[in-house]
Scaffold this motif. Structure first.
Motif, PDB file in Angstrom:
ATOM      1  N   ALA A  38       0.828  -1.204   0.000  1.00  0.00           N
ATOM      2  CA  ALA A  38       0.000   0.000   0.000  1.00  0.00           C
ATOM      3  C   ALA A  38       0.863   1.255   0.000  1.00  0.00           C
ATOM      4  O   ALA A  38       0.570   2.236  -0.700  1.00  0.00           O
ATOM      5  N   VAL A  39       1.958   1.227   0.784  1.00  0.00           N
ATOM      6  CA  VAL A  39       2.833   2.395   0.855  1.00  0.00           C
ATOM      7  C   VAL A  39       3.601   2.566  -0.451  1.00  0.00           C
ATOM      8  O   VAL A  39       3.782   3.687  -0.949  1.00  0.00           O
ATOM      9  N   ARG A  40       4.062   1.463  -1.037  1.00  0.00           N
ATOM     10  CA  ARG A  40       4.839   1.554  -2.267  1.00  0.00           C
ATOM     11  C   ARG A  40       4.002   2.069  -3.433  1.00  0.00           C
ATOM     12  O   ARG A  40       4.498   2.750  -4.319  1.00  0.00           O
ATOM     13  N   ASN A  41       2.724   1.747  -3.432  1.00  0.00           N
ATOM     14  CA  ASN A  41       1.829   2.171  -4.517  1.00  0.00           C
ATOM     15  C   ASN A  41       0.857   3.220  -3.989  1.00  0.00           C
ATOM     16  O   ASN A  41      -0.359   3.029  -3.975  1.00  0.00           O
ATOM     17  N   ARG A  42       1.394   4.332  -3.540  1.00  0.00           N
ATOM     18  CA  ARG A  42       0.532   5.371  -2.966  1.00  0.00           C
ATOM     19  C   ARG A  42      -0.402   5.977  -3.999  1.00  0.00           C
ATOM     20  O   ARG A  42      -1.457   6.493  -3.653  1.00  0.00           O
ATOM     21  N   GLY A  43      -0.012   5.962  -5.262  1.00  0.00           N
ATOM     22  CA  GLY A  43      -0.893   6.492  -6.292  1.00  0.00           C
ATOM     23  C   GLY A  43      -2.198   5.720  -6.380  1.00  0.00           C
ATOM     24  O   GLY A  43      -3.211   6.241  -6.835  1.00  0.00           O
ATOM     25  N   ARG A  44      -2.155   4.450  -5.983  1.00  0.00           N
ATOM     26  CA  ARG A  44      -3.361   3.643  -5.955  1.00  0.00           C
ATOM     27  C   ARG A  44      -4.021   3.670  -4.586  1.00  0.00           C
ATOM     28  O   ARG A  44      -5.242   3.720  -4.465  1.00  0.00           O
ATOM     29  N   THR A  45      -3.224   3.649  -3.543  1.00  0.00           N
ATOM     30  CA  THR A  45      -3.751   3.550  -2.181  1.00  0.00           C
ATOM     31  C   THR A  45      -4.332   4.864  -1.694  1.00  0.00           C
ATOM     32  O   THR A  45      -5.414   4.900  -1.096  1.00  0.00           O
ATOM     33  N   ALA A  46      -3.605   5.974  -1.914  1.00  0.00           N
ATOM     34  CA  ALA A  46      -4.017   7.260  -1.357  1.00  0.00           C
ATOM     35  C   ALA A  46      -5.418   7.677  -1.811  1.00  0.00           C
ATOM     36  O   ALA A  46      -6.235   8.107  -0.978  1.00  0.00           O
ATOM     37  N   PRO A  47      -5.767   7.580  -3.108  1.00  0.00           N
ATOM     38  CA  PRO A  47      -7.135   7.960  -3.489  1.00  0.00           C
ATOM     39  C   PRO A  47      -8.204   7.091  -2.838  1.00  0.00           C
ATOM     40  O   PRO A  47      -9.264   7.592  -2.458  1.00  0.00           O
ATOM     41  N   ALA A  48      -7.931   5.785  -2.731  1.00  0.00           N
ATOM     42  CA  ALA A  48      -8.914   4.912  -2.093  1.00  0.00           C
ATOM     43  C   ALA A  48      -9.074   5.269  -0.619  1.00  0.00           C
ATOM     44  O   ALA A  48     -10.193   5.326  -0.091  1.00  0.00           O
ATOM     45  N   VAL A  49      -7.956   5.516   0.059  1.00  0.00           N
ATOM     46  CA  VAL A  49      -8.023   5.941   1.460  1.00  0.00           C
ATOM     47  C   VAL A  49      -8.766   7.266   1.577  1.00  0.00           C
ATOM     48  O   VAL A  49      -9.578   7.469   2.490  1.00  0.00           O
ATOM     49  N   ALA A  50      -8.503   8.196   0.642  1.00  0.00           N
ATOM     50  CA  ALA A  50      -9.175   9.487   0.681  1.00  0.00           C
ATOM     51  C   ALA A  50     -10.674   9.341   0.468  1.00  0.00           C
ATOM     52  O   ALA A  50     -11.481  10.058   1.068  1.00  0.00           O
TER      53      ALA A  50
END
Length: 917
Positions: A480-492
């Motif tokens: 999740a940390v390595r792919n923040r471009g994918r994780t961050a929007p979902a978390v947001a």
């Protein structure tokens, strides 16, 4: 993700537009084919009205006028009819009607349904229109509730005449209304005479006239002439062509803004609507953006070939953006078509839900086109970030599948911190400013956007706890940390949904605690009261008491009687001829000066403030039908009065008072007033009405003893010794445990079978619906969270398929794949819920601080102006967090998301052959 919101928005637009009636459609449902409708206001004398007739005021204002308590006089309406006009009388009253189940509160109406002027007011579904006395038509709602059908005979309570239902109809603007219509003079008038003859109050029917004048219709000048006769008018011609505000006398007497929504209110509504739409677009972009990013990453070889063949970054960005454009357009078409089809198919359900028929199936192409363009714009915006990221990949990295190393964006976190600080400051400022909730909402939204901007950094901080976790959660967190471009929007996206839920939950829970604090019990907890609310019902009271004892688990039952003055069947509020009332006379030196003579105007502000704290001006409870009852000491047990002196007083023949203002020298004065109607004239002037005094020895209950609205309890011996006439009224009771739903239903059925209207209440304490609201919010947030986390997990699996196959190749157990998917979903959900919970508390706190400031300001203003005494408690506006809801979000939702993802993930995957070099 894009099409579903478009389905909802297009369906909502089509439903609202179809349900929104044009002026002509509204007039048809109100006036039929007539030109105008004449009705009586609740004031006497000339009036000014709005053009639509909704609001009015007496000429000169309300200071010189009093509300008319007399029933509508149709003769007064008849004198206002224009010369040469044709009219149809419309009379409406309410009463109980006997049904197959018991009694049903029903609207009775007399109207010539065969007149051409009535066309459009009702729609006949089956059967025929009534022709002769003894025939009625019934609404579909009445037939459904009553259990009757066309051909049944229906009898209003109190009537000896049955009416045959010859047809079924519906009111297009009130589908749920239970109503019966009969020819003029055949239903309401005979029933009115029967009720009055039996000593009951009449129906107090309201009368109006449908009027046709021809020519240009009922013009505004004609409306003003009719207003001068004290009659209101709803005119088709005026509604279709309203006069200028300068030609409306009501607006000259009182500004127009005081009669309707102001421009500021409308601007606030538009701002709220724009905020909702904006947040919806942000939510879609946050969820759709990672999907486009993963799609672009899986197509990186094709994008690399474009670069290898001479394409530059503009071409790559255009390709990815075109994908968003195509998907947005397809979503717009599919969503709009499905939304229109659903609305058309569900039209009867929607009409039943809103309680009225659509004016027409109103499809507005421009609005649907705008909604479709919103979908296209959303798809395009969701593809912007993936397009920029894909264009920055080198050709070599794209062809070899390497992801490369990209520096973290340092500007976005700084902007996020600034937005959080600024938004928090604005929200807190709004809690002390005049703009209040609008500023709080704006500041909270800005702070939430700041947290969204800061999400990539916060995701990185979460990654530092991975070193202490087992293998599967450590891999999930690092992925999740390595792919923040994918994780961050979902978390947001999860953050946005949870923040709104937490904000509403905190606000609702705090308000619920405030309402619980302000709740005033009508009786001690677990106690109840049964009172017959009909004048002639005293004959049925013994049977009602027996039904109580038979159907409910009674512990104590205290039977109470009321005082009767005049003919049998009279009550304390009746103004029927021959009816009087018994009134407790407060000694003059113990009356509140604020309510005597000229009232508060005779005192200075300082004197008013002091008098508000005077014991003579302390208002007691209200709400019971009788403030004086005849009962024994059992009533004290039900009221939880533990003072032994009160019980001893009743046993010895003394009355017990719960209001020390009425007791002087150990006595109370009960005045028997022969004519209630004439007494109202004296009461209106602040004078004691004439009558016969009955002086009764009384015991004053000590402070802390609550009569729950009762001021005086007379023992039967004292009432008899004073020569007072009594009649059964009802019973107070306590329960041995709680009454079950089955027991209450049996009691209601028994009371209905008696044909007497009885009000049975049991004090259950404060019954807020807050738990249901919080449960719904928790479920909603959980669904959004699981959905967003599931999307992120699916994207992670698609993006990390090579890693999963590598794990299988090196001998990882099959369950690792399932565990990894579960932890990936749980990690995203947990991060979003934690951040959303923190973000959601701010707006709730700001709004509650705003309410606290406004309540405190009103309280202080009331003290300063003498409306409130200093002894009154300051308003209680708490701020409380619903920890159960928050705990469910923090623990159950991520856990549920992880388990669900693990269950739907295959534990094994096929090994891929090594690609040719």
């Amino acid at each position: 993700m894009i099409a579903l919101p478009i389905v909802g928005v297009s369906a909502a637009d089509l439903t609202l537009r179809s349900a929104e009636l044009s002026t002509e459609q509204k007039m048809e449902r109100v006036l039929g084919a007539a030109d105008a409708k004449l009705t009586l206001p609740h004031v006497t004398g000339p009036v000014y009205q709005q053009p639509d007739g909704e609001n009015y005021a007496p000429v000169g204002g309300y200071d010189k006028y009093q509300s008319s308590q007399e029933p509508d006089d149709p003769n007064r309406l008849g004198t206002a009819l224009p010369a040469g006009s044709r009219s149809v009388k419309d009379s409406v009253g309410r009463t109980k009607v006997r049904t197959t189940h018991g009694l049903l509160d029903t609207e009775l109406r007399e109207l010539d349904t065969r007149s051409p002027m009535v066309k459009g007011i009702l729609t006949l579904d089956r059967g025929r229109l009534p022709q002769a006395p003894g025939e009625v038509i019934a609404t579909q709602a009445f037939l459904e509730d009553s259990g009757y059908f066309v051909g049944s005979a229906v009898t209003p309570r109190g009537s000896t005449t049955s009416y045959k239902i010859v047809g079924a109809y519906e009111l297009p603007d009130a589908l749920g209304r239970a109503q019966l219509i009969a020819p003029p003079g055949s239903l309401i008038d005979p029933l009115e005479k029967m009720l009055v003859a039996a000593g009951n109050p009449g129906l107090r029917a309201q009368h109006s006239y449908l009027v046709t004048v021809g020519g240009d219709g009922f013009t505004w000048n004609m409306v003003k002439e009719t207003n001068a006769k004290g009659v209101l008018v709803t005119s088709r011609a005026v509604m279709l062509d309203p006069p200028a505000d300068s030609d409306v006398p009501l607006y000259k007497q009182q500004p127009k803004d005081q009669w309707g929504g102001s421009a500021a209110m409308r601007a606030t509504e538009l701002a709220v609507l724009a905020t909702v739409v904006g947040l919806a677009m942000l939510e879609i972009c946050l969820l759709a953006g990672p999907a486009f990013a993963v799609g672009a990453r899986r197509s990186r070889r094709q994008l690399g070939l474009v670069g290898a063949n001479g394409g530059d970054r503009r071409h790559i960005r255009a390709i990815v953006l075109s994908g968003g454009l195509v998907i947005g357009a397809a979503s717009a078409v599919i969503g709009t078509v499905v939304g229109v089809a659903l609305t058309f198919g569900l039209r009867p359900v929607l009409e039943g839900r809103i309680g009225s028929r659509f004016g027409s199936f109103d499809v507005r192409p421009l609005e649907l086109l705008g909604i479709g363009l919103l979908a296209v714009l959303t798809g395009l915006l969701a593809a912007v970030a993936p397009a920029v990221t894909a264009s920055r990949q080198t050709v070599l990295a794209s062809l070899t599948g390497r992801r490369g190393v990209r520096r973290a964006n340092r500007v976005l976190p700084v902007m996020g911190v600034v937005a959080i600080c600024g938004g928090t400051a604005i929200a807190l400022f709004g809690s002390v400013s005049d703009m209040g909730s609008v500023v709080v909402a704006g500041g909270s939204a800005l702070a939430e956007l700041g947290i969204v901007a800061l999400t990539p950094v916060l995701v990185g901080l979460f990654g530092r706890i991975g070193r202490w976790l087992p293998l599967s959660p450590r891999l999930a967190l690092r992925d999740a940390v390595r792919n923040r471009g994918r994780t961050a929007p979902a978390v947001a996206a999860v953050l946005a949904a949870v923040a709104g839920t937490v904000a509403i939950a905190v606000f609702q829970h705090s308000g619920d605690l405030q309402r619980r604090h302000e709740y005033v019990a009508s009786l001690p907890y677990g106690s109840g009261m049964a009172q017959v609310t009909e004048n002639s019902g005293h004959k049925e009271v013994p049977a009602v008491r027996q039904a109580l004892a038979r159907e409910l688990p009674l512990a104590v039952r205290a039977d109470v009687d009321r005082l009767v003055v005049g003919k049998p069947g009279c009550d304390s509020w009746s103004e029927e001829p021959g009816c009087g009332r018994a009134e407790i006379i407060t000694p003059k030196d113990q009356r509140c000066p604020l309510f005597e003579g000229s009232g508060p105007a005779a005192f200075t502000t300082e004197q008013q403030r002091a008098l508000r704290d005077d014991w003579r001006c302390q208002e007691g409870r209200h709400g019971v039908a009788e403030d004086t009852v005849v009962a024994d000491e059992k009533l004290l047990t039900v009221l939880a009065v533990t003072d032994p002196g009160a019980a001893a007083a009743l046993k010895s023949g003394k009355a017990v008072s719960f209001d020390k203002r009425i007791v002087k020298d150990g006595k109370v004065n009960v005045r028997l007033i022969a004519d209630s109607k004439a007494a109202s004239v004296f009461s209106g002037r602040g004078e004691d009405p004439p009558g016969e005094n009955k002086v009764i020895a009384a015991y004053q209950a000590p402070a802390g003893s609550d009569g729950y609205g009762l001021r005086l309890v007379l023992p039967p011996a004292a009432a008899k010794a004073a020569g007072l006439t009594t009649a059964p009224f009802g019973s107070y009771f306590t329960l041995d445990g709680e009454a079950t739903s089955e027991q209450r239903q049996k009691l209601d059925g028994a009371l209905d079978a008696m044909g007497v209207e009885t009000d049975v209440t049991v004090e259950k304490g404060y019954q807020g619906d807050n738990s249901l609201v919080l449960l719904a919010l928790t479920v909603f947030a959980g669904l959004v969270t699981i959905g967003a986390a599931g999307i992120a997990t699916g994207l992670a699996q698609a993006d990390a398929e090579a890693d999963l196959k590598t794990l299988a190749a090196v001998g990882a157990p099959p369950r690792v794949r399932r565990a990894l998917s579960g932890f990936q979903c749980g990690v995203v959900a947990l991060m979003g819920v934690v951040l959303g919970s923190a973000a959601g508390i701010l707006p709730a706190v700001g709004l509650r601080l705003t309410e606290r400031r406004e309540s405190t300001s009103l309280y202080e203003t009331g003290i300063a102006q003498g409306y409130v005494g200093k002894s009154e408690l300051a308003p209680y506006v708490p701020i409380a967090v619903p920890w159960e809801t928050l705990g469910a979000l923090l623990i159950l939702v991520p856990l549920g998301a992880a388990l669900l993802a693990a269950l739907v993930t295959k534990s094994s995957g096929a090994l891929a052959r090594r690609a040719a070099g």
